[in-house]
Motif scaffolding. Structure first.
Motif, PDB file in Angstrom:
ATOM      1  N   THR A  54      30.486  32.701  34.532  1.00 42.64           N
ATOM      2  CA  THR A  54      31.107  31.873  33.419  1.00 42.64           C
ATOM      3  C   THR A  54      30.388  31.285  32.349  1.00 42.64           C
ATOM      4  O   THR A  54      30.684  30.766  31.303  1.00 42.64           O
ATOM      5  N   PRO A  64      34.041  40.786  40.363  1.00 35.22           N
ATOM      6  CA  PRO A  64      35.376  40.344  40.963  1.00 35.22           C
ATOM      7  C   PRO A  64      35.632  40.326  42.447  1.00 35.22           C
ATOM      8  O   PRO A  64      36.451  39.426  42.791  1.00 35.22           O
ATOM      9  N   LEU A  67      35.415  37.218  44.779  1.00 33.60           N
ATOM     10  CA  LEU A  67      36.615  36.393  45.273  1.00 33.60           C
ATOM     11  C   LEU A  67      37.050  36.692  46.492  1.00 33.60           C
ATOM     12  O   LEU A  67      37.599  35.925  47.222  1.00 33.60           O
ATOM     13  N   ARG A  68      36.647  37.924  47.103  1.00 33.32           N
ATOM     14  CA  ARG A  68      37.106  38.263  48.496  1.00 33.32           C
ATOM     15  C   ARG A  68      36.158  37.868  49.474  1.00 33.32           C
ATOM     16  O   ARG A  68      36.508  38.009  50.873  1.00 33.32           O
ATOM     17  N   SER A  75      37.837  30.689  46.327  1.00 39.66           N
ATOM     18  CA  SER A  75      38.370  31.582  45.772  1.00 39.66           C
ATOM     19  C   SER A  75      39.390  31.137  44.559  1.00 39.66           C
ATOM     20  O   SER A  75      39.838  31.402  43.493  1.00 39.66           O
ATOM     21  N   ASP A  76      40.128  29.970  45.265  1.00 39.48           N
ATOM     22  CA  ASP A  76      41.411  29.300  44.154  1.00 39.48           C
ATOM     23  C   ASP A  76      40.647  28.701  43.186  1.00 39.48           C
ATOM     24  O   ASP A  76      41.091  28.783  42.130  1.00 39.48           O
ATOM     25  N   LEU A  79      39.516  31.266  40.786  1.00 42.66           N
ATOM     26  CA  LEU A  79      40.734  31.665  39.660  1.00 42.66           C
ATOM     27  C   LEU A  79      41.095  30.525  38.704  1.00 42.66           C
ATOM     28  O   LEU A  79      41.555  31.008  37.685  1.00 42.66           O
ATOM     29  N   CYS A  81      39.252  28.609  37.305  1.00 40.75           N
ATOM     30  CA  CYS A  81      38.235  28.610  36.151  1.00 40.75           C
ATOM     31  C   CYS A  81      38.568  29.945  35.358  1.00 40.75           C
ATOM     32  O   CYS A  81      38.324  29.808  34.204  1.00 40.75           O
ATOM     33  N   LEU A  82      38.936  31.054  35.747  1.00 44.51           N
ATOM     34  CA  LEU A  82      39.043  32.075  34.962  1.00 44.51           C
ATOM     35  C   LEU A  82      40.294  31.909  34.069  1.00 44.51           C
ATOM     36  O   LEU A  82      40.422  32.285  33.137  1.00 44.51           O
ATOM     37  N   ASP A  83      41.304  31.240  34.810  1.00 45.79           N
ATOM     38  CA  ASP A  83      42.507  30.844  34.059  1.00 45.79           C
ATOM     39  C   ASP A  83      42.099  29.787  32.631  1.00 45.79           C
ATOM     40  O   ASP A  83      42.511  29.956  31.709  1.00 45.79           O
ATOM     41  N   ARG A  86      40.491  32.009  30.369  1.00 49.01           N
ATOM     42  CA  ARG A  86      41.463  32.821  29.585  1.00 49.01           C
ATOM     43  C   ARG A  86      42.068  31.983  28.240  1.00 49.01           C
ATOM     44  O   ARG A  86      42.212  32.552  27.286  1.00 49.01           O
TER      45      ARG A  86
END
Length: 118
Positions: A54, A64, A67-68, A75-76, A79, A81-83, A86
């Motif tokens: 990031t 990616p 995340l798994r 992982s939440d 996500l 952070c990714l939002d 975006r």
């Protein structure tokens, strides 16, 4: 409602989503950074690689599938952070106190290497 009003309403909705995503992303980034600063486990190295991505995705590409390989709560947060990224209101490390220095320290502590010339 005319088309201009419709566009204004849509833009207001986007602004609200952007602000909410940025706030939630800042909180999630803070939690992840705190984990990277205070914990020591296999999951945390994945958190550090994510945080580094990031910060500078060219130097530290995002994988990616990381995340798994972490707990759901982690992982939440990734996500969130990714939002926030975006919506692009701010670089996440700038939203936490002393974020630049702290993140660079975590990257160094965990032995991530900058590419030559980086």
């Amino acid at each position: 409602m005319n088309s201009v009003q419709h566009i204004d309403t849509e833009l207001d909705g986007y602004r609200a989503r952007s602000s909410a995503a940025t706030a939630e992303g800042a909180q999630a980034f803070t939690r992840l950074l705190r984990l990277a600063e205070t914990r020591d486990s296999g999951q945390i190295v994945r958190v550090v690689r994510f945080l580094a991505a990031t910060y500078n995705a060219q130097a530290f590409p995002l994988e990616p599938f990381e995340l798994r390989a972490v707990d759901v709560a982690i992982s939440d947060d990734m996500l969130l952070c990714l939002d926030a990224l975006r919506w692009g209101q701010a670089d996440l490390h700038t939203l936490v106190p002393d974020g630049d220095r702290r993140l660079q320290a975590v990257i160094a502590r965990w032995g991530l290497r900058w590419p030559e010339g980086g």
